[in-house]
Design a protein around this motif. Structure first.
Motif, PDB file in Angstrom:
ATOM      1  N   ARG A 186      38.002  51.352  26.399  1.00  0.00           N
ATOM      2  CA  ARG A 186      38.316  51.030  27.790  1.00  0.00           C
ATOM      3  C   ARG A 186      37.150  51.410  28.684  1.00  0.00           C
ATOM      4  N   ARG A 187      36.800  50.516  29.592  1.00  0.00           N
ATOM      5  CA  ARG A 187      35.760  50.764  30.569  1.00  0.00           C
ATOM      6  C   ARG A 187      36.318  50.559  31.972  1.00  0.00           C
ATOM      7  N   THR A 188      35.796  51.313  32.922  1.00  0.00           N
ATOM      8  CA  THR A 188      36.250  51.199  34.308  1.00  0.00           C
ATOM      9  C   THR A 188      35.057  50.941  35.219  1.00  0.00           C
ATOM     10  N   PHE A 189      35.326  50.217  36.312  1.00  0.00           N
ATOM     11  CA  PHE A 189      34.289  49.975  37.308  1.00  0.00           C
ATOM     12  C   PHE A 189      34.971  49.824  38.661  1.00  0.00           C
ATOM     13  N   VAL A 190      34.395  50.449  39.687  1.00  0.00           N
ATOM     14  CA  VAL A 190      34.991  50.422  41.016  1.00  0.00           C
ATOM     15  C   VAL A 190      34.246  49.411  41.887  1.00  0.00           C
ATOM     16  N   PHE A 191      34.983  48.436  42.404  1.00  0.00           N
ATOM     17  CA  PHE A 191      34.446  47.481  43.370  1.00  0.00           C
ATOM     18  C   PHE A 191      34.860  47.935  44.774  1.00  0.00           C
ATOM     19  N   GLY A 192      33.910  47.997  45.700  1.00  0.00           N
ATOM     20  CA  GLY A 192      34.221  48.364  47.074  1.00  0.00           C
ATOM     21  C   GLY A 192      34.296  47.129  47.955  1.00  0.00           C
ATOM     22  N   ILE A 193      35.411  46.948  48.645  1.00  0.00           N
ATOM     23  CA  ILE A 193      35.569  45.814  49.564  1.00  0.00           C
ATOM     24  C   ILE A 193      35.763  46.352  50.980  1.00  0.00           C
ATOM     25  N   GLY A 194      35.560  45.467  51.980  1.00  0.00           N
ATOM     26  CA  GLY A 194      35.682  45.896  53.364  1.00  0.00           C
ATOM     27  C   GLY A 194      37.127  46.170  53.751  1.00  0.00           C
ATOM     28  N   TYR A 195      37.299  46.976  54.772  1.00  0.00           N
ATOM     29  CA  TYR A 195      38.642  47.313  55.246  1.00  0.00           C
ATOM     30  C   TYR A 195      39.368  46.090  55.808  1.00  0.00           C
ATOM     31  N   GLU A 196      38.630  45.091  56.300  1.00  0.00           N
ATOM     32  CA  GLU A 196      39.261  43.903  56.859  1.00  0.00           C
ATOM     33  C   GLU A 196      39.639  42.879  55.799  1.00  0.00           C
ATOM     34  N   ASP A 197      39.182  43.066  54.563  1.00  0.00           N
ATOM     35  CA  ASP A 197      39.424  42.082  53.507  1.00  0.00           C
ATOM     36  C   ASP A 197      40.817  42.247  52.908  1.00  0.00           C
ATOM     37  N   ASP A 198      41.297  41.162  52.290  1.00  0.00           N
ATOM     38  CA  ASP A 198      42.631  41.129  51.685  1.00  0.00           C
ATOM     39  C   ASP A 198      42.578  41.791  50.304  1.00  0.00           C
ATOM     40  N   ILE A 199      43.276  42.908  50.136  1.00  0.00           N
ATOM     41  CA  ILE A 199      43.267  43.628  48.859  1.00  0.00           C
ATOM     42  C   ILE A 199      43.886  42.787  47.752  1.00  0.00           C
ATOM     43  N   GLU A 200      44.990  42.087  48.043  1.00  0.00           N
ATOM     44  CA  GLU A 200      45.663  41.278  47.017  1.00  0.00           C
ATOM     45  C   GLU A 200      44.760  40.160  46.526  1.00  0.00           C
ATOM     46  N   GLU A 201      44.052  39.507  47.447  1.00  0.00           N
ATOM     47  CA  GLU A 201      43.150  38.426  47.051  1.00  0.00           C
ATOM     48  C   GLU A 201      42.004  38.959  46.192  1.00  0.00           C
ATOM     49  N   ALA A 202      41.434  40.086  46.602  1.00  0.00           N
ATOM     50  CA  ALA A 202      40.338  40.673  45.823  1.00  0.00           C
ATOM     51  C   ALA A 202      40.825  41.092  44.438  1.00  0.00           C
ATOM     52  N   THR A 203      42.028  41.654  44.370  1.00  0.00           N
ATOM     53  CA  THR A 203      42.596  42.057  43.072  1.00  0.00           C
ATOM     54  C   THR A 203      42.766  40.850  42.166  1.00  0.00           C
ATOM     55  N   GLU A 204      43.255  39.754  42.705  1.00  0.00           N
ATOM     56  CA  GLU A 204      43.464  38.547  41.903  1.00  0.00           C
ATOM     57  C   GLU A 204      42.145  37.992  41.383  1.00  0.00           C
ATOM     58  N   ILE A 205      41.107  38.029  42.220  1.00  0.00           N
ATOM     59  CA  ILE A 205      39.792  37.537  41.787  1.00  0.00           C
ATOM     60  C   ILE A 205      39.249  38.394  40.645  1.00  0.00           C
ATOM     61  N   ILE A 206      39.366  39.713  40.767  1.00  0.00           N
ATOM     62  CA  ILE A 206      38.860  40.616  39.722  1.00  0.00           C
ATOM     63  C   ILE A 206      39.598  40.369  38.411  1.00  0.00           C
ATOM     64  N   LEU A 207      40.927  40.220  38.471  1.00  0.00           N
ATOM     65  CA  LEU A 207      41.702  39.976  37.255  1.00  0.00           C
ATOM     66  C   LEU A 207      41.358  38.630  36.641  1.00  0.00           C
ATOM     67  N   ASP A 208      41.133  37.609  37.465  1.00  0.00           N
ATOM     68  CA  ASP A 208      40.776  36.282  36.952  1.00  0.00           C
ATOM     69  C   ASP A 208      39.441  36.336  36.214  1.00  0.00           C
TER      70      ASP A 208
END
Length: 292
Positions: A186-208
């Motif tokens: 297992r490997r982990t990596f942290v992506f930082g997104i802006g406070y104004e960005d949609d967390i759900e959308e970013a999560t879906e993109i990362i999973l895709d």
């Protein structure tokens, strides 16, 4: 004593009864040879197969079997010679040999403490198998791929192509990390997104992006969690699993995954901010500086 007369054994008595000259030494020689051959043959026929079956149950590598077989053969020969001397009537010689061996062992033990320590550690590596040849391991600030394991040292190739010869005691006294011992990593990596960005959308993109990569496992599947609220970004930690890992494989897979995810986030208009500093205060300029 070494010069003590030979004891006349059954073979010597039989030869003496037949009128053969030098019956005692000839009988002793015959007794020595017969007992040696019997003990040696029994050791080869009975003991070595038992050792081989034990190594098979432990699933030892081929490299580990060779020194164990040699050690077993040496013990068999030593026992056969000792028993043969006893049967031949060389009891005085055996006593002298035992005294010399005891004194020599004590002296060698003091002189070779580190060597013996590393030898014992090598035995533990063979039996406990914390790592195998070809594994990537980390220990005491070092890391590399195991190329060779002997009873005294192990040879490890670093990722800068340097060969390290490491005493086995260093690999058994401390903590060893073996990331590739299992069938997945297992490997982990942290992506930082802006406070104004949609967390759900970013999560879906990362999973895709994780699902689309051939080197990332579907079971266990990738996951994303919000793990931090930093000064300039929201941290989304992605967890991915890589099958049959090696260092080269997981570095390549992780690099490709991070690159494709960054591009996908940017294409979706999701910001990946970096730390910023805002300085507050008054700026004053002296008249002499303006005159210049």
């Amino acid at each position: 004593m070494i010069g003590a007369p030979l004891a006349v054994g059954p073979v010597g008595s039989a030869l003496d009864g037949m009128g053969i000259p030098f019956a005692a030494p000839i009988g002793s020689a015959i007794s020595f040879l017969v007992v040696f051959l019997i003990i040696y043959t029994l050791g080869k026929v009975l003991i070595q197969p038992l050792i081989s079956r034990g190594m098979d149950r432990r699933e030892l590598d081929a490299h580990a079997r060779t020194p164990i077989r040699r050690l077993t053969s040496g013990i068999i020969v030593f026992v056969a010679i000792a028993a043969a001397f006893g049967a031949a009537g060389f009891t005085g010689f055996l006593q002298s040999l035992a005294t010399i061996a005891a004194a020599g062992t004590l002296a060698i033990g003091f002189a070779l403490q580190d060597v013996i320590k590393n030898f014992v550690a090598g035995v533990f590596i063979y039996t406990d198998r914390p790592f195998r040849i070809g594994d990537w391991i980390e220990w005491d600030g070092h890391s590399g791929v195991v190329e060779d394991i002997s009873l005294r040292v192990s040879r490890i190739r670093t990722f800068d192509n340097e060969l390290l010869t490491v005493p086995n005691s260093q690999l058994t006294d401390g903590v060893i990390k073996n990331p590739v011992d299992g069938d997945k990593l297992r490997r982990t990596f942290v992506f930082g997104i802006g406070y104004e960005d949609d967390i759900e959308e970013a999560t879906e993109i990362i999973l895709d992006e994780a699902t689309a990569h051939d080197g990332i496992m579907d079971e266990p599947g990738p996951s994303v969690r919000v793990t931090s609220l930093d000064d300039s970004s929201v941290g989304l930690q992605a967890r991915i699993w890589i099958e049959d890992p090696s260092r080269a494989d997981f570095v390549k897979v992780q690099s490709e995954f991070v690159k494709s995810t960054k591009e996908a986030l940017e294409d979706a208009g999701i910001d990946i901010p970096y730390p910023q500093r805002v300085l507050h205060g008054d700026l004053s300029v002296e008249e002499s500086a303006l005159a210049d």
